[in-house]
Design a protein around this motif. Structure first.
Motif, PDB file in Angstrom:
ATOM      1  N   VAL A 129      10.282  11.937   3.438  1.00  0.00           N
ATOM      2  CA  VAL A 129      10.631  13.017   2.509  1.00  0.00           C
ATOM      3  C   VAL A 129       9.437  13.370   1.629  1.00  0.00           C
ATOM      4  O   VAL A 129       9.110  14.550   1.427  1.00  0.00           O
ATOM      5  CB  VAL A 129      11.834  12.612   1.623  1.00  0.00           C
ATOM      6  CG1 VAL A 129      12.040  13.613   0.491  1.00  0.00           C
ATOM      7  CG2 VAL A 129      13.101  12.509   2.465  1.00  0.00           C
ATOM      8  N   MET A 130       8.767  12.352   1.102  1.00  0.00           N
ATOM      9  CA  MET A 130       7.634  12.588   0.214  1.00  0.00           C
ATOM     10  C   MET A 130       6.440  13.168   0.973  1.00  0.00           C
ATOM     11  O   MET A 130       5.700  14.006   0.442  1.00  0.00           O
ATOM     12  CB  MET A 130       7.242  11.300  -0.503  1.00  0.00           C
ATOM     13  CG  MET A 130       8.337  10.742  -1.407  1.00  0.00           C
ATOM     14  SD  MET A 130       8.877  11.901  -2.690  1.00  0.00           S
ATOM     15  CE  MET A 130       7.490  11.794  -3.834  1.00  0.00           C
TER      16      MET A 130
ATOM     17  N   LYS B 122       6.613  15.153   3.519  1.00  0.00           N
ATOM     18  CA  LYS B 122       6.941  16.560   3.744  1.00  0.00           C
ATOM     19  C   LYS B 122       6.779  17.366   2.454  1.00  0.00           C
ATOM     20  O   LYS B 122       6.280  18.499   2.486  1.00  0.00           O
ATOM     21  CB  LYS B 122       8.368  16.700   4.265  1.00  0.00           C
ATOM     22  CG  LYS B 122       8.764  18.134   4.571  1.00  0.00           C
ATOM     23  CD  LYS B 122      10.173  18.216   5.144  1.00  0.00           C
ATOM     24  CE  LYS B 122      10.566  19.648   5.456  1.00  0.00           C
ATOM     25  NZ  LYS B 122      11.938  19.730   6.022  1.00  0.00           N
ATOM     26  N   ALA B 123       7.186  16.796   1.319  1.00  0.00           N
ATOM     27  CA  ALA B 123       7.074  17.509   0.041  1.00  0.00           C
ATOM     28  C   ALA B 123       5.619  17.823  -0.272  1.00  0.00           C
ATOM     29  O   ALA B 123       5.277  18.928  -0.676  1.00  0.00           O
ATOM     30  CB  ALA B 123       7.687  16.675  -1.082  1.00  0.00           C
TER      31      ALA B 123
ATOM     32  N   SER C  34       3.611  17.362  -2.674  1.00  0.00           N
ATOM     33  CA  SER C  34       3.098  17.527  -4.033  1.00  0.00           C
ATOM     34  C   SER C  34       4.209  17.270  -5.039  1.00  0.00           C
ATOM     35  O   SER C  34       5.393  17.282  -4.690  1.00  0.00           O
ATOM     36  CB  SER C  34       2.544  18.945  -4.237  1.00  0.00           C
ATOM     37  OG  SER C  34       3.590  19.901  -4.205  1.00  0.00           O
ATOM     38  N   ALA C  35       3.827  17.049  -6.295  1.00  0.00           N
ATOM     39  CA  ALA C  35       4.815  16.837  -7.353  1.00  0.00           C
ATOM     40  C   ALA C  35       4.150  16.911  -8.710  1.00  0.00           C
ATOM     41  O   ALA C  35       2.927  16.798  -8.844  1.00  0.00           O
ATOM     42  CB  ALA C  35       5.495  15.479  -7.189  1.00  0.00           C
TER      43      ALA C  35
ATOM     44  N   GLU D  79      14.393  11.233  -2.276  1.00  0.00           N
ATOM     45  CA  GLU D  79      13.208  11.562  -3.063  1.00  0.00           C
ATOM     46  C   GLU D  79      12.846  10.418  -3.999  1.00  0.00           C
ATOM     47  O   GLU D  79      13.731   9.829  -4.622  1.00  0.00           O
ATOM     48  CB  GLU D  79      13.464  12.828  -3.889  1.00  0.00           C
ATOM     49  CG  GLU D  79      13.772  14.051  -3.059  1.00  0.00           C
ATOM     50  CD  GLU D  79      14.298  15.205  -3.893  1.00  0.00           C
ATOM     51  OE1 GLU D  79      14.216  16.357  -3.427  1.00  0.00           O
ATOM     52  OE2 GLU D  79      14.806  14.952  -5.011  1.00  0.00           O
TER      53      GLU D  79
ATOM     54  N   TYR E 156       8.352  11.261 -11.026  1.00  0.00           N
ATOM     55  CA  TYR E 156       8.067  12.432 -10.208  1.00  0.00           C
ATOM     56  C   TYR E 156       9.098  13.526 -10.454  1.00  0.00           C
ATOM     57  O   TYR E 156      10.286  13.250 -10.625  1.00  0.00           O
ATOM     58  CB  TYR E 156       8.101  12.073  -8.719  1.00  0.00           C
ATOM     59  CG  TYR E 156       7.031  11.102  -8.276  1.00  0.00           C
ATOM     60  CD1 TYR E 156       5.840  11.552  -7.715  1.00  0.00           C
ATOM     61  CD2 TYR E 156       7.213   9.727  -8.412  1.00  0.00           C
ATOM     62  CE1 TYR E 156       4.866  10.666  -7.302  1.00  0.00           C
ATOM     63  CE2 TYR E 156       6.235   8.827  -8.006  1.00  0.00           C
ATOM     64  CZ  TYR E 156       5.069   9.302  -7.447  1.00  0.00           C
ATOM     65  OH  TYR E 156       4.095   8.426  -7.046  1.00  0.00           O
TER      66      TYR E 156
ATOM     67  N   LEU F 185       9.166  18.335  -6.776  1.00  0.00           N
ATOM     68  CA  LEU F 185       8.568  18.025  -5.476  1.00  0.00           C
ATOM     69  C   LEU F 185       8.324  19.299  -4.662  1.00  0.00           C
ATOM     70  O   LEU F 185       9.189  20.167  -4.555  1.00  0.00           O
ATOM     71  CB  LEU F 185       9.471  17.085  -4.683  1.00  0.00           C
ATOM     72  CG  LEU F 185       9.719  15.693  -5.277  1.00  0.00           C
ATOM     73  CD1 LEU F 185      10.559  14.855  -4.331  1.00  0.00           C
ATOM     74  CD2 LEU F 185       8.407  14.988  -5.586  1.00  0.00           C
ATOM     75  N   GLY F 186       7.129  19.392  -4.098  1.00  0.00           N
ATOM     76  CA  GLY F 186       6.793  20.511  -3.231  1.00  0.00           C
ATOM     77  C   GLY F 186       6.458  21.809  -3.938  1.00  0.00           C
ATOM     78  O   GLY F 186       6.202  22.817  -3.275  1.00  0.00           O
ATOM     79  N   THR F 187       6.425  21.799  -5.267  1.00  0.00           N
ATOM     80  CA  THR F 187       6.196  23.042  -6.013  1.00  0.00           C
ATOM     81  C   THR F 187       4.774  23.185  -6.549  1.00  0.00           C
ATOM     82  O   THR F 187       4.409  24.253  -7.050  1.00  0.00           O
ATOM     83  CB  THR F 187       7.161  23.139  -7.212  1.00  0.00           C
ATOM     84  OG1 THR F 187       6.871  22.089  -8.147  1.00  0.00           O
ATOM     85  CG2 THR F 187       8.607  23.018  -6.760  1.00  0.00           C
TER      86      THR F 187
END
Length: 276
Positions: free
Chosen positions: A67-68, A70-71, A73-74, A235, A253, A256-258
């Protein structure tokens, strides 16, 4: 200037190296609350529950690692000896931006790959020749990293900061130690003790650099204990690492992903800042 370099290198290691100071935290972070009422229904305790929907500790951490990854970034909140907030992109191109304070004054630290920049406010700009983003001499700064001199120290630390790497390395020895509410989210709390030899061996480093890093990290022990708080989506919400020569720190964190890679504004070559 040495104070700035110390903070920069320390907070580069805010992930698994946790060099942002020793907070003396216990296994449960200060802003977490036991979720005892939900524990039984959610498989609380060490790998309780045998239903098909319940993953074991190893499987949970490996799933979270995916999951991380794929994300990519955070946003981060770092606490310990150094307090700050940051933005981390662990997908290529990797960048890490930390907002903190040096001697009570606002300061920024930015890593773009193996290049380090110091961002300073107006009250410190005079010391930096009037520039607000200064490129730091990588050889001078890297002398304070576990990898020693040269860009290798940054490369090692940036790789360890990747939460997907941390989760995957910790998965085989992970044990669930309860359930807690962290940052308003129900999470399962895991603890893992990893031999430093295994940790360093997983890194994509030259044999020489692995030896240097292992020697430095073993100054206070042969293992690192890392704790993870993972929500229902897999997550990583919070982590706490301790047992390394660099101390203890906590990371929370969010978003995530933004986060997009941070780039400093172009500055003349004269802005290069050889900190000593």
């Amino acid at each position: 200037m040495r104070a700035l370099r110390t903070v920069a290198v320390a907070c580069l290691a805010a992930g698994l190296l946790t060099a942002c100071g020793s907070s003396g935290s216990s296994g449960t972070a200060a802003d977490t609350k036991p979720a005892s009422s939900a524990s039984a229904a959610s498989g609380g305790g060490q790998d309780s529950g045998q239903g098909s929907a319940t993953l074991g500790s190893k499987e949970t951490l490996l799933a979270s690692a995916a999951v991380m990854e794929k994300a990519g970034s955070a946003k981060l909140s770092v606490s310990g000896g150094t307090e700050g907030t940051g933005e981390f992109v662990w997908k290529t191109p990797k960048t890490f931006l930390l907002n903190t304070k040096v001697d009570g004054k606002d300061s920024k630290v930015l890593f773009v790959g193996d290049v380090m920049y110091m961002g300073v406010g107006a009250d410190m700009a005079e010391q930096a020749g009037g520039k607000t983003w200064m490129k730091v001499d990588s050889k001078a700064a890297a002398q304070d990293t576990p990898g020693g001199s040269g860009a290798g120290g940054f490369a090692f630390t940036m790789e360890l900061m990747d939460p997907a790497v941390q989760l995957a390395v910790a998965a085989p020895t992970a044990i669930q130690s309860g359930t807690e509410t962290v940052a308003g989210q129900f999470t399962k709390h895991f603890r893992s003790e990893v031999p430093l030899d295994v940790l360093v061996e997983k890194m994509s480093l030259t044999p020489e650099l692995k030896t240097q890093v292992l020697t430095e990290l073993k100054k206070k022990g042969s293992t690192v204990t890392t704790e993870f708080w993972i929500n229902a989506k897999g997550e990583l919400v919070q982590q706490l690492s301790k047992g390394l020569a660099t101390g203890t720190a906590k990371i929370v964190y969010s978003g995530l992903g933004t986060v997009q890679p941070t780039r400093p504004r172009p500055t003349p070559r004269s802005s290069r800042w050889p900190i000593c």
